[in-house]
Design an enzyme around this catalytic site. Structure first.
Site, PDB file in Angstrom:
ATOM      1  N   SER A 144       2.102  -5.360  -6.391  1.00  0.00           N
ATOM      2  CA  SER A 144       2.568  -5.299  -5.002  1.00  0.00           C
ATOM      3  C   SER A 144       1.396  -5.380  -4.043  1.00  0.00           C
ATOM      4  CB  SER A 144       3.323  -3.990  -4.763  1.00  0.00           C
ATOM      5  OG  SER A 144       3.606  -3.815  -3.384  1.00  0.00           O
ATOM      6  N   TYR A 156       3.971   5.378  -5.043  1.00  0.00           N
ATOM      7  CA  TYR A 156       4.293   4.007  -5.462  1.00  0.00           C
ATOM      8  C   TYR A 156       3.049   3.131  -5.417  1.00  0.00           C
ATOM      9  CZ  TYR A 156       6.364  -0.678  -5.293  1.00  0.00           C
ATOM     10  OH  TYR A 156       6.676  -1.995  -5.536  1.00  0.00           O
TER      11      TYR A 156
END
Length: 264
Positions: A144, A156
């Site tokens: 990501s 995350y």
């Protein structure tokens, strides 16, 4: 085009979003695709059915990640379906985000869950997959953009940073077998995880942050994964490839800032 005829692939988290697009593209190129999913039977059936309608080959593979015995469950089912065929391609895509896991609100429970699915599972899935993978195989991890731009969802972001490091180290370890390992890092992409993008205002805002003036689409990611899985990418390994349409390259020129987002 990436000719994957005769090859087998496992795509984790493949029933929706980016994972579904990856599975569909690999199948379109000739691979037999294991469509892994956690709990959503209906979504997995729809993904497999869509692949079959397009003339591809796929089968669903249910195994909840982040729980005890997850890898054993996954590979018991996978090996039954493969019937002694090797596993040529592994795509570690499955991931979860906890929007409450910020520096102020993260808990040990939320931390453990996100790391179990986003980091522990790819590690041990890869460990098992290497037993089935022939020399010259392909491993692709989905990371990501939060590894290089700041986000409140710190847990995350930490997991995706770990995945980037995992890919580089793994590429070095398995390179003597001709196995390539690469990481694809999507930008802001239209998925269920990013359901906030469904508003026109959010879409316009992302367009002003992106050189190509729109959010990403799952197919944008799937196409790059198919390339990395192909023989054309045989000399690329240990790399993190940003697939983000030019996200945050700098101030958007005035004439581009008002560009309308394409409707298609």
């Amino acid at each position: 085009m990436a000719d994957l005829a005769g090859r087998t692939a496992l795509v984790t988290g493949a029933s929706r979003g980016i994972g579904r697009s990856i599975a569909q593209r690999l199948a379109a190129e000739g691979a037999l695709v294991a469509v892994h999913y956690g709990t959503n039977d209906d979504a997995a059936r729809k993904t497999v059915a869509a692949i079959h309608r397009s003339g591809g080959r796929a089968f669903p593979l249910r195994a909840e990640l982040g729980v005890d015995g997850d890898v054993d469950t996954l590979f018991a089912a996978l090996e039954t379906e493969l019937q002694d065929r090797p596993l040529d391609i592994l795509v570690n895509n499955a991931a979860v985000i906890d929007y409450g896991a910020s520096i102020h609100a993260a808990t040990p429970k939320s931390y453990e869950r996100v790391f179990a699915i986003n980091v522990r599972a790819p590690l041990f899935i890869t460990q098992r997959a290497l037993r089935l993978m022939p020399d010259g195989g392909r491993i692709i991890n989905i990371s990501s953009g939060v590894t290089w731009f700041a986000t409140p969802e710190i847990v995350y972001a930490m997991t995706k940073g770990a995945l980037n490091v995992f890919g580089r180290s793994l590429a070095h370890t398995v390179g003597t077998r001709g196995i390539t390992v690469n990481t694809v890092s999507p930008g802001i992409t239209e998925t269920d995880m990013n359901d906030w993008l469904r508003s026109a205002e959010a879409t316009r805002h992302v367009a002003t942050m992106t050189a190509l003036a729109r959010p990403g689409r799952p197919a944008d990611i799937g196409d790059v994964v198919a390339f990395l899985a192909s023989d054309d990418a045989r000399w690329i390994t240990g790399q993190t490839i940003e697939v983000n349409g030019g996200l945050l390259l700098g101030p958007v020129p005035a004439q581009s800032a008002t560009t309308e987002v394409p409707a298609h």
